[in-house]
Design a protein around this motif. Structure first.
Motif, short mmCIF file in Angstrom:
data_model
loop_
_atom_site.label_atom_id
_atom_site.label_comp_id
_atom_site.label_asym_id
_atom_site.label_seq_id
_atom_site.Cartn_x
_atom_site.Cartn_y
_atom_site.Cartn_z
N ILE A 198 44.44 40.90 4.69
CA ILE A 198 43.06 41.04 3.95
C ILE A 198 42.20 39.91 5.19
O ILE A 198 41.09 40.37 5.42
N GLY A 199 42.61 39.01 5.60
CA GLY A 199 41.93 38.08 6.63
C GLY A 199 41.78 38.87 7.85
O GLY A 199 40.57 39.05 8.59
N CYS A 213 37.93 42.54 11.09
CA CYS A 213 37.75 43.72 11.70
C CYS A 213 36.47 44.72 11.20
O CYS A 213 35.76 45.24 11.98
N LEU A 214 36.33 44.59 9.92
CA LEU A 214 35.50 45.32 9.20
C LEU A 214 33.93 44.62 9.64
O LEU A 214 33.10 45.41 10.10
N TYR A 215 33.96 43.75 9.69
CA TYR A 215 32.65 42.73 9.86
C TYR A 215 32.38 43.21 11.53
O TYR A 215 31.01 43.23 11.74
N THR A 256 44.35 35.47 -2.11
CA THR A 256 44.02 36.45 -1.05
C THR A 256 42.81 35.92 -0.17
O THR A 256 42.71 35.70 1.03
N MET A 257 41.77 35.51 -0.99
CA MET A 257 40.28 35.00 -0.55
C MET A 257 40.61 33.77 0.30
O MET A 257 40.05 33.37 1.45
N MET A 258 41.48 32.72 -0.49
CA MET A 258 41.74 31.48 0.31
C MET A 258 42.44 31.74 1.80
O MET A 258 41.90 31.20 2.80
N GLY A 279 40.18 33.23 4.42
CA GLY A 279 39.35 32.18 4.84
C GLY A 279 40.05 31.36 6.01
O GLY A 279 39.53 30.94 6.85
N VAL A 280 41.33 31.24 5.55
CA VAL A 280 42.18 30.57 6.45
C VAL A 280 42.21 31.18 8.03
O VAL A 280 42.13 30.60 8.83
#
Length: 304
Positions: free
Chosen positions: A86-87, A92-94, A202-204, A207-208
């Motif tokens: 997800i990172g 990639c999406l942004y 997942t969000m953490m 972010g890493v």
């Protein structure tokens, strides 16, 4: 990131409106991101702020609700892989949003159901459903029209059009591929983990991954103009708020899981990008966009 009613139940008007609100906020999040990118904001920097703030909000919800995470060794391995994927997907999406009209970036990303079917077959030998096989060519044709792959609408010709959109499309498809793999791993390896816990971890980890990318780039790339700071604040608020609503409001409305309704996000993005950024696409591209959205929604609404 969406929701559907439990099997056999129709969603209420409030649930439907809430789902549309979440789709609107997610579409607006990407438009706000483009504003920030246009004003000096770095992609990785945006992902750091968005991911860690969202993770912090969800952790606070977990603490307030007294949730105590419990992981098996399999869960730990799976959540690590999902978080890293997800990172990469977020970066990639942004990166695609920074290069393409926002709606087109999201449409290319909306090919992720195809990637999900692909990874499910490659890893778990699960054959695609007939509905997926029927929808695949429809999605691809719609995407080809939306992206104007032959350059007819733009007048640039195929080579000129791909010189303009190639990098952005590649990033969007990479985002779709990694997201599809993350969905497959979530379903088979971490589906029994509490959704709030899974999202927080997942969000953490996302972010890493973004922090590591920032380090390789020599530090944070912050906005250089007030509009950029406004875009950063808006994308962080919209993304975090959408997730908070998903985990606090939707369960009370009897809505869980993933939903086709959320796939109207590119349509909201198309309208918002036109209003705020002045981005417009040709009528044939709009038709292609609606074809993609319709096919993906049909997949999500099919009876299983």
């Amino acid at each position: 990131m969406a929701a559907v009613p439990a099997p056999g139940r129709a969603i209420s008007g409030a649930a439907f409106a809430t789902l549309l609100l979440i789709a609107l906020m997610m579409g607006a999040n990407h438009v706000a991101a483009r504003v920030a990118f246009n004003n000096g904001m770095g992609v990785a920097t945006a992902v750091v702020f968005r991911s860690l703030v969202t993770a912090g909000v969800i952790v606070l919800i977990l603490v307030a609700q007294g949730v105590r995470p419990r992981f098996t060794a399999r869960h730990r391995r799976a959540l690590l892989a999902i978080g890293l994927l997800i990172g990469v997907q977020s970066l990639c999406l942004y990166s695609s949003v920074a290069r393409l009209p926002v709606a087109l970036a999201l449409l290319a990303f909306n090919t992720y159901p195809i990637w999900t079917a692909f990874w499910s077959f490659v890893i778990y030998r699960k054959r695609p459903e007939k509905a997926m096989l029927v929808a695949m060519p429809v999605i691809l044709v719609g995407l080809a029209l939306a992206l104007d792959v032959f350059g007819a609408a733009s007048g640039l010709g195929a080579s000129g059009q791909w010189a303009r959109i190639g990098a952005g499309v590649a990033f969007a498809l990479a985002a779709a591929g990694t997201f599809g793999l993350a969905l497959v791993l979530t379903q088979h390896e971490a589906g029994d983990v509490d959704g709030r816990v899974r999202t927080a971890t997942t969000m953490m980890l996302a972010g890493v991954v973004a922090l590591a990318t920032v380090a390789t780039q020599g530090g944070f790339q912050l906005p250089t103009a007030p509009a950029g700071w406004g875009g950063l604040a808006a994308l962080t608020f919209l993304y975090g708020t959408a997730f908070t609503i998903m985990f606090t409001v939707l369960p009370r409305l009897g809505v869980v899981g993933n939903s086709a309704i959320m796939n109207v996000e590119p349509v909201f993005a198309l309208v918002l990008a036109w209003m705020i950024l002045g981005q417009a696409i040709a009528p044939v591209q709009v038709g292609g966009a609606l074809l993609v959205v319709g096919a993906v929604m049909a997949l999500g609404l099919r009876k299983r």
